[in-house]
Design a protein around this motif. Structure first.
Motif, PDB file in Angstrom:
ATOM      1  N   PRO A 370      46.282  41.613  40.607  1.00 63.35           N
ATOM      2  CA  PRO A 370      45.934  40.734  41.736  1.00 63.35           C
ATOM      3  C   PRO A 370      44.693  41.199  42.492  1.00 63.35           C
ATOM      4  CG  PRO A 370      48.263  41.329  41.794  1.00 63.35           C
ATOM      5  CD  PRO A 370      47.638  42.140  40.719  1.00 63.35           C
ATOM      6  N   GLU A 371      44.538  42.525  42.631  1.00 58.74           N
ATOM      7  CA  GLU A 371      43.370  43.063  43.331  1.00 58.74           C
ATOM      8  C   GLU A 371      42.084  42.723  42.587  1.00 58.74           C
ATOM      9  OE1 GLU A 371      42.684  44.749  46.247  1.00 58.74           O
ATOM     10  OE2 GLU A 371      44.682  43.967  46.725  1.00 58.74           O
ATOM     11  N   TYR A 372      42.133  42.886  41.268  1.00 60.54           N
ATOM     12  CA  TYR A 372      40.955  42.553  40.462  1.00 60.54           C
ATOM     13  C   TYR A 372      40.627  41.064  40.587  1.00 60.54           C
ATOM     14  CZ  TYR A 372      40.816  47.096  38.137  1.00 60.54           C
ATOM     15  OH  TYR A 372      40.695  48.428  37.864  1.00 60.54           O
ATOM     16  N   GLU A 373      41.685  40.254  40.579  1.00 60.35           N
ATOM     17  CA  GLU A 373      41.466  38.813  40.668  1.00 60.35           C
ATOM     18  C   GLU A 373      40.840  38.439  42.010  1.00 60.35           C
ATOM     19  OE1 GLU A 373      45.292  37.322  39.662  1.00 60.35           O
ATOM     20  OE2 GLU A 373      44.826  37.245  37.513  1.00 60.35           O
ATOM     21  N   LYS A 374      41.254  39.160  43.047  1.00 60.96           N
ATOM     22  CA  LYS A 374      40.694  38.924  44.370  1.00 60.96           C
ATOM     23  C   LYS A 374      39.189  39.181  44.366  1.00 60.96           C
ATOM     24  CE  LYS A 374      43.813  40.304  47.575  1.00 60.96           C
ATOM     25  NZ  LYS A 374      44.315  41.344  48.479  1.00 60.96           N
ATOM     26  N   GLN A 375      38.797  40.178  43.573  1.00 56.89           N
ATOM     27  CA  GLN A 375      37.383  40.517  43.483  1.00 56.89           C
ATOM     28  C   GLN A 375      36.647  39.694  42.420  1.00 56.89           C
ATOM     29  OE1 GLN A 375      36.568  44.661  43.060  1.00 56.89           O
ATOM     30  NE2 GLN A 375      37.756  45.250  44.850  1.00 56.89           N
TER      31      GLN A 375
END
Lengths: 384, 504
Positions: A370-375
């Motif tokens: 999810p963090e990567y997707e946020k970025q």
């Protein structure tokens, strides 16, 4: 972490001197005084919530969690209120009470199914069992072990301890009683050990005979030997002081071939698959690769005693990242040696010089997605 | 430190996941009958394709272990495991014919490592217990999970219709045999043209006409056609001889007679020379002639089309057929010089003969530094989309230099590798001073292949044995420098000279 971190936790250490007067009102005066004293003594200010690798703006994949040196850290209430949490964060070892054992030269690490952390202490010749839930410290093998090095635990919580001075492997039951010892005659200087739970193999690195001995973990019978001593050519499949081993989810064996400065991989049948690494100071090179461990996503963690860091590779040997540096503060190491990873992603690294076991947490691919997707960075997560 | 602060997450993670899988949930007797297993594992016995070994019972592959408890507080532990350490090892106990030895034969790569990459050991919907069928589109075809043939056909190109019939039409995955045979290397059911003729009848009138009524029945189809896909129609190979491409067959061929090819000029070499007289002159007048180039041109070149530039039949194998030493290196050494064994011998050697020994394209270190120097100047050739070196004499893939970091060394440098002060030229190779060989790249490196990536002459990974050849106590005193050595004019020497002059 807990849902609500304490205010002390959030305090920016750099502004400490300015804020200390305000804090005195809310904190116990004694603790405040101790902190102030510590600060004046020149302890480096550290905010553990920021101890992550890689640093921002990248997505954190390794987080610092805690340091254990002895019973004080596990159960602070039983000791005199001398040491504050900040002292521990700073890695400063407080004088222990009489009879309170403390890690001296920790080597191997293992975690059992109840989350108890086992640390082999070569300095005091015993194995510490840190039960963080019950806040208890237990000892295994006092007066039985002389130089415990590698540790391994099977799915029934039997503890295997390699004793490099007694040339044998000791087995302790879950309750701490000694089940037996084996390997005498087969082992010269057993160091790191690894357990293949599916195949019931116990791999023992013999750093004097320069090979890995395989035993049956149930019958304790000798099965075979993997590898042979290296000559100057150091061809694949030969070892120069193999010190530690790990097993991945497919049952492949990873051995840190310390004097050849490389990692070698074998399948469960003992057939050589691949190797990587060479001596050097670039990321991905080794000087003294020691502890080795595999996380839940089959990444390979290699501790290097010279660099005092942990390098993380994919299972084909491509370097992904590293963390740690030489130092005595949290997240830094002095003579980093052993490493263990549990199924919950806790990475425990031991140091010979400072006698610490530091706990880190690996943020798994699935957790980081999810963090990567946020970025806006797409990640393929391996299907489970 | 307050350990309790991070305890909850520890606890959740530890207790929520079952840590290991090997413990069997139900206590079993070590001599359990397969019927007992099937009570729970019935799904393993049902399906379109069930492993024949299942009839031998579960204990043919699995082993039940019961570890008795040491006291009454604990229960006995039952474990079920494979008899052999690896799944592949287990399969090979019966399927021994699938095992290939790495040096003598070529084995489909997943087979050597893990049979379960492609097969289910118990049952599957598909033939041979494959996880997916060996046919169909990208998502359902098992082979296309790794291979990409036929998936990226260009708009004006062509695609072999047989791809839709499934990969097993032409390939047999487990074929094992000597590497140098094409049918083994590509795991073919049988070699071309016999394989092609199963579908394409050479007596068919339309097919005959397409081949200009020339006898093609026994020719190697793969010489001119790609088996999977092509940028051109009719699966034509990438490189084509100009008269062949324009359909001007008459310039070389007369009408076939008695089913045999008739050329307009004989022998075939004379026919080639009518256009390629420049190459003929080079072969005849070379200071160092290549005996292999004195014969027929078609010994090395394909007259119609080829996968390889310069219409070479194969840029490495044609040379290896006469040079067994290099062929041996290719087979046995772990690390190959990519320029030699991937891009072809002609990268460094001139096959038509040259001025220098060993038909090399440049002298000494200049040869190596054509690619390994920061001063390298590869030119892009827009006509072929390739980069050229040696003034256009050698064409290489466009990305050739992408993965080739240069050394800090330029043509003519006398020192600078592996450390700044180490000589690379203009001194005598001290490993064998009797021979008075000059120091070159080849003093330390092998040009073709080695046991380790840096191709050291000592075939070691460690540099100690290599350096010890010159730098040891037993080594003879340094021989005199070669006369007119530029070493004498090195900056350090110059400074010394100046100092002496000043003192005077």
């Amino acid at each position: 972490m807990t849902s609500k971190p304490s205010r002390r936790n959030l305090l920016p250490r750099t502004g400490y001197a300015v804020l200390v007067a305000l804090l005195v009102a809310s904190l116990a005066p004694r603790a405040g005084a101790a902190d102030k004293k510590k600060h004046q003594a020149g302890a480096p200010p550290v905010d553990i919530s920021k101890l992550v690798w890689p640093g921002p703006p990248d997505v954190a994949r390794i987080r610092y969690e805690a340091t254990i040196t002895g019973e004080d850290d596990v159960n602070p209430t039983t000791t005199k209120k001398k040491s504050t949490w900040m002292d521990k964060l700073a890695g400063v070892s407080m004088p222990q009470e009489e009879g309170k054992p403390r890690l001296q030269k920790p080597y191997g690490v293992a975690v059992d199914s109840k989350g108890r952390i086992y640390v082999a202490d070569g300095g005091s010749g015993r194995v510490f069992v840190f039960d963080l839930e019950k806040k208890k410290v237990a000892i295994r093998g006092a007066n039985q072990l002389s130089s415990p090095a590698g540790l391994a635990i099977d799915d029934t919580d039997r503890l295997f301890v390699a004793d490099s001075a007694q040339h044998a492997i000791f087995i302790f039951r879950e309750d701490g009683s000694l089940e037996g010892a084996f390997g005498e005659g087969w082992l010269h200087r057993p160091a790191g050990i690894a357990l293949d739970n599916e195949n019931r193999f116990l791999y023992v690195c013999d750093s004097a005979e320069n090979h890995v001995v395989v035993f049956d973990a149930d019958t304790m019978k000798y099965l075979r030997v993997v590898g042979a001593p290296s000559n100057e050519n150091a061809v694949p499949g030969t070892f120069g002081n193999p010190t530690n081993a790990a097993v991945d989810s497919e049952g492949n064996l990873y051995v840190s071939d310390t004097f050849n400065a490389r990692i070698q991989v074998f399948d469960a049948g003992g057939q050589f698959i691949r190797m990587w690494g060479k001596r050097g100071s670039n990321p991905g090179n080794f000087m003294r690769p020691k502890g080795i461990a595999v996380d839940g996503d089959d990444h390979i963690y290699v501790v290097d005693s010279e660099f005092n860091n942990v390098q993380i590779f994919d299972n084909e040997g491509r370097i992904l990242m590293f963390f740690g540096d030489r130092g005595e503060t949290p997240g830094k190491f002095m003579l980093a040696t052993g490493i263990g990873i549990d199924k919950g992603g806790h990475v425990i690294v031991t140091e010979q010089w400072t006698g610490r076991a530091q706990i880190f947490r690996y943020v798994s691919e699935a957790e980081a997605k999810p963090e990567y997707e946020k970025q806006g960075k797409a990640r393929d997560v391996k299907p489970q | 430190m307050k350990v309790s602060r991070f305890f909850p997450i520890l606890a959740v993670v530890f207790f929520s996941t079952s840590l290991f899988a090997a413990k069997h949930p139900i206590p079993l007797d070590p001599n359990t009958n397969a019927d007992k297993c099937i009570e729970c594992h019935a799904d393993k016995t049902k399906g379109a394709s069930v492993h024949s070994a299942m009839s031998m019972g579960c204990m043919a592959c699995h082993e039940i272990r019961v570890i008795q408890s040491h006291d009454k507080k604990h229960e006995d532990i039952t474990r079920v495991k494979l008899i052999k350490a690896t799944a592949t090892g287990q399969c090979l106990t019966c399927h021994e014919d699938m095992k290939g030895s790495a040096d003598k034969s070529t084995v489909h790569a997943p087979v050597t490592r893990n049979c379960l990459t492609c097969h289910d050991p118990h049952t599957s919907k598909y033939k041979n217990q494959l996880l997916k069928p060996a046919e169909g589109g990208k998502d359902e075809n098992l082979c296309l999970q790794c291979h990409i043939q036929g998936l990226n056909v260009p708009k004006d190109g062509s695609r072999h219709a047989a791809l839709d019939m499934g990969c097993a039409t032409c390939h047999t995955t487990h074929k094992i045999g000597a590497k140098d045979k094409r049918e083994n290397q590509f795991h073919l059911v049988k070699d071309a043209p016999a394989l092609c003729k199963d579908c394409h009848d050479p007596t068919d009138a339309a097919l005959k006409k397409a081949h200009h009524n020339q006898p093609f029945g026994n020719a190697d189809c793969l010489g001119c056609h790609d088996a999977h896909q092509s940028y051109k129609p009719k699966l034509a190979q990438l490189f084509r001889h100009a008269p062949f491409e324009s359909g001007d067959c008459e310039s070389c061929h007369a009408e076939a007679k008695d089913g045999k090819v008739v050329l307009t000029t004989n022998p075939s070499r004379d026919l080639c020379v009518t256009c390629h007289d420049e190459q003929a002159k080079q072969i005849a007048n070379a200071k160092v002639p290549h005996p292999g180039a004195q014969g027929e041109c078609i010994a090395c070149h394909s007259p119609h089309a080829s996968r390889f530039d310069r219409l070479l039949k194969d840029p490495v194998k044609v040379c290896e057929s006469c040079h067994p030493l290099q062929a041996e290196m290719h087979r046995t050494k772990g690390h190959l010089h990519a320029a030699a064994f991937r891009d072809g011998c002609y990268t460094c050697h001139n096959g038509h003969g040259g001025e220098l020994p060993a038909l090399l394209r440049a002298e000494g270190n200049r040869l190596c530094l054509e690619c390994h120097s920061p001063n390298r100047r590869p030119r892009f050739d827009p006509a072929t989309g390739a980069v050229t070196i040696f003034n256009g004499a050698v064409r290489l893939r466009r990305d050739y230099f992408a993965s080739l970091p240069p050394l800090d060394l330029q043509a003519g440098d006398v020192m600078g590798h592996p450390i700044a002060a180490h000589p690379v030229l203009a001194t005598i190779d001290r490993s064998d001073p009797e021979k008075r060989r000059p120091m070159t790249c080849l003093s330390c490196h092998q040009p073709h292949a080695g046991a380790f990536p840096n191709l050291l002459v000592t075939d070691t990974n460690s540099s100690m044995p290599l350096c010890g050849r010159c730098h040891n106590a037993a080594a003879p005193p340094p021989p005199d420098a070669i006369t007119n050595s530029p070493v004498a004019t090195q900056p350090a020497a110059k400074k010394k000279k100046k100092k002496e002059e000043k003192q005077q």
